[in-house]
Each structure stands twice: as C-alpha cells, then as structure tokens.
Write a protein that holds these residues in place. Structure first.
Motif, PDB file in Angstrom:
ATOM      1  N   UNK A 122       0.819  -1.210   0.000  1.00  0.00           N
ATOM      2  CA  UNK A 122       0.000   0.000   0.000  1.00  0.00           C
ATOM      3  C   UNK A 122       0.857   1.265   0.000  1.00  0.00           C
ATOM      4  N   UNK A 123       1.976   1.230   0.688  1.00  0.00           N
ATOM      5  CA  UNK A 123       2.875   2.393   0.656  1.00  0.00           C
ATOM      6  C   UNK A 123       3.453   2.594  -0.740  1.00  0.00           C
ATOM      7  N   UNK A 124       3.765   1.493  -1.420  1.00  0.00           N
ATOM      8  CA  UNK A 124       4.228   1.599  -2.805  1.00  0.00           C
ATOM      9  C   UNK A 124       3.119   2.160  -3.703  1.00  0.00           C
ATOM     10  N   UNK A 125       1.893   1.709  -3.485  1.00  0.00           N
ATOM     11  CA  UNK A 125       0.762   2.243  -4.250  1.00  0.00           C
ATOM     12  C   UNK A 125       0.571   3.736  -3.973  1.00  0.00           C
ATOM     13  N   UNK A 126       0.737   4.132  -2.726  1.00  0.00           N
ATOM     14  CA  UNK A 126       0.643   5.561  -2.398  1.00  0.00           C
ATOM     15  C   UNK A 126       1.760   6.348  -3.064  1.00  0.00           C
ATOM     16  N   UNK A 127       2.941   5.753  -3.153  1.00  0.00           N
ATOM     17  CA  UNK A 127       4.051   6.414  -3.829  1.00  0.00           C
ATOM     18  C   UNK A 127       3.740   6.571  -5.324  1.00  0.00           C
ATOM     19  N   UNK A 128       3.223   5.529  -5.952  1.00  0.00           N
ATOM     20  CA  UNK A 128       2.835   5.612  -7.362  1.00  0.00           C
ATOM     21  C   UNK A 128       1.768   6.696  -7.540  1.00  0.00           C
ATOM     22  N   UNK A 129       0.832   6.755  -6.604  1.00  0.00           N
ATOM     23  CA  UNK A 129      -0.228   7.765  -6.656  1.00  0.00           C
ATOM     24  C   UNK A 129       0.363   9.171  -6.565  1.00  0.00           C
ATOM     25  N   UNK A 130       1.281   9.377  -5.634  1.00  0.00           N
ATOM     26  CA  UNK A 130       1.919  10.686  -5.489  1.00  0.00           C
ATOM     27  C   UNK A 130       2.703  11.089  -6.722  1.00  0.00           C
ATOM     28  N   UNK A 131       3.431  10.139  -7.293  1.00  0.00           N
ATOM     29  CA  UNK A 131       4.197  10.418  -8.509  1.00  0.00           C
ATOM     30  C   UNK A 131       3.244  10.739  -9.656  1.00  0.00           C
ATOM     31  N   UNK A 132       2.165   9.967  -9.764  1.00  0.00           N
ATOM     32  CA  UNK A 132       1.174  10.223 -10.809  1.00  0.00           C
ATOM     33  C   UNK A 132       0.524  11.577 -10.651  1.00  0.00           C
ATOM     34  N   UNK A 133       0.197  11.919  -9.428  1.00  0.00           N
ATOM     35  CA  UNK A 133      -0.414  13.228  -9.156  1.00  0.00           C
ATOM     36  C   UNK A 133       0.540  14.352  -9.536  1.00  0.00           C
ATOM     37  N   UNK A 134       1.784  14.239  -9.106  1.00  0.00           N
ATOM     38  CA  UNK A 134       2.765  15.297  -9.373  1.00  0.00           C
ATOM     39  C   UNK A 134       3.053  15.439 -10.868  1.00  0.00           C
ATOM     40  N   UNK A 135       3.204  14.311 -11.560  1.00  0.00           N
ATOM     41  CA  UNK A 135       3.534  14.394 -12.987  1.00  0.00           C
ATOM     42  C   UNK A 135       2.327  14.805 -13.825  1.00  0.00           C
ATOM     43  N   UNK A 136       1.137  14.392 -13.418  1.00  0.00           N
ATOM     44  CA  UNK A 136      -0.068  14.797 -14.141  1.00  0.00           C
ATOM     45  C   UNK A 136      -0.309  16.294 -13.973  1.00  0.00           C
ATOM     46  N   UNK A 137      -0.033  16.805 -12.790  1.00  0.00           N
ATOM     47  CA  UNK A 137      -0.250  18.230 -12.520  1.00  0.00           C
ATOM     48  C   UNK A 137       0.637  19.120 -13.387  1.00  0.00           C
ATOM     49  N   UNK A 138       1.717  18.581 -13.935  1.00  0.00           N
ATOM     50  CA  UNK A 138       2.593  19.392 -14.790  1.00  0.00           C
ATOM     51  C   UNK A 138       1.968  19.649 -16.154  1.00  0.00           C
ATOM     52  N   UNK A 139       0.966  18.841 -16.520  1.00  0.00           N
ATOM     53  CA  UNK A 139       0.312  19.009 -17.811  1.00  0.00           C
ATOM     54  C   UNK A 139       1.051  18.367 -18.969  1.00  0.00           C
ATOM     55  N   UNK A 140       2.127  17.646 -18.699  1.00  0.00           N
ATOM     56  CA  UNK A 140       2.872  16.961 -19.764  1.00  0.00           C
ATOM     57  C   UNK A 140       2.130  15.714 -20.214  1.00  0.00           C
TER      58      UNK A 140
END
Length: 190
Positions: A122-140
C-alpha cells in the motif's frame, strides 16, 4: 522526442487503474463478496453484521469510482486513489498491530493473513499515486502514440506486479528455519 514526465504520468495512471480494476473484479460474484464482507468484519472487529456488509459494499463502490475517475483526465482520480489507499493502509496497519489473522481478500481468495507485506504494498501504491499526481499536474503528455503504448505497458506491468506483491515477497523472504527440539536424544536413530 519522448516526454519522460508525461510517460510517467500515464504509467502511474494505468498502474493504478490495473490495481483498482483487479480489486473490483476479484470481488465480483456472491461468493467473493461474502468472503470480502467476512474479511472486513475480521479486519475491523467493531464492524460485525450489517455494518461490515455496508462497509464492504462502500469499499467496492469506491474502488469502482477510483477506477473510473482515473480513466478521466486530470488529477481527481489520483486524489481519490490517495484518500482510498490511505484509508486502506490505516485499516491494515491497525489489524496488523492487533495481530489479526484475517486475510484481506483485496485481490480475491487469499489464505495469507494481513501483515507488513500488505502495508509495504500500500505504501508503494501511495508512492505511485503521489508520482502520478505530481507528474499529471505538470500538464505533460506523451507526444507520440508509441510513447503512450510504452507508458501504458509499463503501467500494466507495474500494476500487475503490485497485485501479486504478496507472492513476490514470499520469493525473496527467507524461509522459516525448522524448529529444533531441546532433547538430549539425537533426531535420528543410530
């Protein structure tokens, strides 16, 4: 030229869709829902009877909502996934701390009781979620269709790896050592 930030965003999104869709699919059918309802009651002891049934249904509906929301553009799916995974992680941590011997049935039939392995997953899933959130927010976004396909494939592989994380952990975890008996006699006849 490949856009690594956009590709990471797509891979994270697809990984989470894979995980949440598999979780929903594993609870499809009366027998699977019944096992999951029993798991909820075992993981959260104060949820016996009707409350466990309501919470189990709410979990399944939430997993559907996360899956569908992640398929839409933007960060809403990541935010909902983060909130859901945080709640799951807290529930599993409390069960592990209590010494619960219930399997979570997160991805179907499982005899394996909850443990630190599910917490790490679950911590790995949360890490993937955080990375996805951060990279998606860039608009790339990936520019070429091949970049989309490569990112999607990587996401499916990552998601599938996280689904079978318990089994992968068993492969790298040392086997328990055989117990020795404190006897004065040898273990074998002479």
């Amino acid at each position: 030229m490949i856009d690594p930030i956009g590709s990471v965003a797509v891979a994270a999104r697809i990984a989470l869709v894979t995980v949440f869709a598999a979780a929903v699919a594993a609870k499809f059918g009366a027998a699977a829902r019944s096992r999951f309802r029993a798991a909820v009651a075992g993981l959260v002891p104060r949820l016996r009877g009707r409350p466990a049934e309501s919470v189990a249904t709410a979990v399944i509906v939430t997993e559907w909502a996360v899956t569908i929301t992640l398929l839409l553009p933007g960060i809403a799916g990541f935010v909902l996934a983060a909130a859901t995974l945080t709640a799951f992680t807290i529930a599993i941590a409390a069960a592990v701390r209590r010494g619960a011997t219930t399997a979570c049935h997160c991805f179907g039939r499982s005899a394996r009781p909850v443990s630190g392995v599910q917490l790490v997953r679950n911590l790995l899933l949360l890490m993937v979620t955080g990375i996805g959130l951060a990279t998606t927010a860039t608009g790339h976004h990936p520019r070429a269709i091949s970049d989309w396909w490569i990112a999607a494939f990587a996401g499916v592989v990552l998601g599938a790896s996280l689904i079978v994380f318990d089994d992968l952990a068993d492969l790298i975890r040392p086997a328990p050592s055989p117990t020795r008996h404190n006897r004065t006699e040898p273990d074998h006849p002479r």
